[in-house]
Design a protein around this motif. Structure first.
Motif, PDB file in Angstrom:
ATOM      1  N   HIS A 225       0.830  -1.202   0.000  1.00 49.39           N
ATOM      2  CA  HIS A 225       0.000   0.000   0.000  1.00 49.39           C
ATOM      3  C   HIS A 225       0.863   1.249   0.000  1.00 49.39           C
ATOM      4  CE1 HIS A 225      -3.543   2.357   1.984  1.00 49.39           C
ATOM      5  NE2 HIS A 225      -3.266   2.766   0.762  1.00 49.39           N
ATOM      6  N   TYR A 226       1.908   1.264   0.820  1.00 53.22           N
ATOM      7  CA  TYR A 226       2.746   2.453   0.929  1.00 53.22           C
ATOM      8  C   TYR A 226       3.550   2.685  -0.349  1.00 53.22           C
ATOM      9  CZ  TYR A 226       5.784   5.937   3.022  1.00 53.22           C
ATOM     10  OH  TYR A 226       6.457   7.105   3.301  1.00 53.22           O
ATOM     11  N   LEU A 227       4.087   1.622  -0.941  1.00 50.85           N
ATOM     12  CA  LEU A 227       4.822   1.770  -2.191  1.00 50.85           C
ATOM     13  C   LEU A 227       3.918   2.273  -3.312  1.00 50.85           C
ATOM     14  CD1 LEU A 227       7.087  -1.423  -2.163  1.00 50.85           C
ATOM     15  CD2 LEU A 227       7.750   0.941  -1.663  1.00 50.85           C
ATOM     16  N   ALA A 228       2.699   1.758  -3.354  1.00 55.11           N
ATOM     17  CA  ALA A 228       1.750   2.232  -4.365  1.00 55.11           C
ATOM     18  C   ALA A 228       1.404   3.697  -4.148  1.00 55.11           C
ATOM     19  CB  ALA A 228       0.486   1.375  -4.328  1.00 55.11           C
ATOM     20  N   PHE A 229       1.285   4.104  -2.871  1.00 57.66           N
ATOM     21  CA  PHE A 229       0.988   5.504  -2.563  1.00 57.66           C
ATOM     22  C   PHE A 229       2.139   6.405  -3.009  1.00 57.66           C
ATOM     23  CE2 PHE A 229       1.615   9.006   0.458  1.00 57.66           C
ATOM     24  CZ  PHE A 229       0.448   9.718   0.245  1.00 57.66           C
ATOM     25  N   LEU A 230       3.386   6.015  -2.732  1.00 55.19           N
ATOM     26  CA  LEU A 230       4.533   6.815  -3.163  1.00 55.19           C
ATOM     27  C   LEU A 230       4.587   6.920  -4.683  1.00 55.19           C
ATOM     28  CD1 LEU A 230       7.421   5.671  -0.785  1.00 55.19           C
ATOM     29  CD2 LEU A 230       6.102   7.793  -0.691  1.00 55.19           C
ATOM     30  N   GLY A 231       4.350   5.814  -5.366  1.00 50.99           N
ATOM     31  CA  GLY A 231       4.354   5.852  -6.823  1.00 50.99           C
ATOM     32  C   GLY A 231       3.278   6.768  -7.381  1.00 50.99           C
ATOM     33  N   LEU A 232       2.103   6.747  -6.764  1.00 48.79           N
ATOM     34  CA  LEU A 232       1.008   7.609  -7.217  1.00 48.79           C
ATOM     35  C   LEU A 232       1.329   9.077  -6.999  1.00 48.79           C
ATOM     36  CD1 LEU A 232      -1.901   7.719  -8.324  1.00 48.79           C
ATOM     37  CD2 LEU A 232      -2.697   7.611  -5.960  1.00 48.79           C
TER      38      LEU A 232
END
Length: 322
Positions: A225-232
């Protein structure tokens, strides 16, 4: 200086406009009778004149302006100044620079072979409307499905209206930056980018939860979830800045990669250092998924108790040590 000189109107580190001066005297001011017209309310209607002396030198004279004329380096108010190459003066909120026609320019930047421009999806008229409709629908659906109590439609409406208002303000801020840097607002484009980012903050957690549930990755859910948030967030900032700065896309990607990495490390510094915060709330998924979506083999109850068989022995050993 040469007979022909150029008066440059500076804006930050760049040049906003260049004016070719061939005949003297030449006047500069806000009035329409001037040879160079400056759109600055603090500049007088007739602010300064550029004249040629008998010895051939060009001289700048303040003609009784209200706010005065100042030399930039060193900063001094002046009534008369002999022009030399790269002379800079300040009138109102505008900085002027004088250069000769033989002034050297920097080497040409060699770029990749040009290709036919393609319209970006953010610039299409329907993108913002469709993304906004999808955002409202996803927000209402998420609020309805994750609420286990009685549905309060007033509270649900407020939870959608407030993010939309913040989104419009966010797009307005980026549009002002685009207007200052690139001379175009691009409001609809910035609003479309912001809407897609907000839509991603709703869709990505749902997808991460689905993947984690299907593959039995319960322990990796927060990390995914956190990696996806950073990428977004990096994706959204990249496209916002593409409409504001004139940086090369590769340079912009490198800068954003470093900024995203630093932000990710600093925001998770406590976890990386081994500090565990106490949370009285229970962390559990608020969305129930059907067992048919689970692709990984479920652990039988017997295996679970077999894995915990040695737990009692470990607890007894720790008790004896104390």
């Amino acid at each position: 200086m040469d007979e022909v000189i150029f008066l440059e109107v500076l804006e930050g580190d760049g040049v906003h406009a260049r004016h070719r001066l061939e005949r003297f005297p030449a006047s500069v001011g806000r009035g329409y009778t001037n040879d160079v017209i400056l759109d600055d309310p603090k500049v007088s209607a007739e602010h300064l004149r550029i004249e040629r002396r008998e010895d051939g030198a060009l001289v700048l004279r303040d003609v009784g302006s209200h706010n005065g004329t100042f030399r930039v380096e060193p900063w001094t108010q002046l009534a008369e100044l002999e022009l030399t190459p790269d002379t800079r003066v300040s009138v109102g909120d505008t900085v002027l620079r004088f250069r000769a026609r033989n002034h050297p320019v920097e080497d040409t930047v060699v770029g990749p072979a040009p290709v036919a421009p393609r319209p970006r999806v953010f610039e299409r008229p329907r993108t913002f409307a469709l993304a906004l409709a999808a955002l409202v629908g996803a927000s209402l659906l998420e609020g309805y499905l994750t609420n286990y109590g009685r549905t309060d439609w007033g509270e649900l409406t407020v939870s959608v209206v407030v993010p939309l208002a913040l989104l419009l303000l966010w797009a307005g801020g980026w549009s002002v930056a685009s207007r200052i840097a690139r001379r175009q607002f691009h409001y609809r484009t910035h609003a479309a980018i912001g809407t897609l980012v907000l839509l991603g903050t709703i869709i990505i957690p749902a997808l991460v939860t689905l993947v984690s549930f299907s593959l039995a990755l319960g322990g990796g859910l927060p990390v995914l979830h956190y990696l996806a948030f950073l990428g977004l967030m990096g994706w959204g900032l990249y496209w916002h800045l593409r409409y504001v700065t004139r940086w090369d896309s590769r340079r912009l990607k490198r800068v954003l990669a470093v900024v995203t990495l630093v932000f990710g490390v600093l925001s998770r510094a406590g976890d990386l250092l081994g500090n565990e915060g106490f949370d009285a709330g229970l962390d559990f998924p608020r969305t129930l998924l059907p067992p048919a979506l689970r692709l990984a083999r479920a652990q039988p109850v017997e295996e679970f108790f077999e894995d915990t068989a040695g737990l009692q022995d470990e607890v007894d050993a720790l008790t004896k040590e104390e």
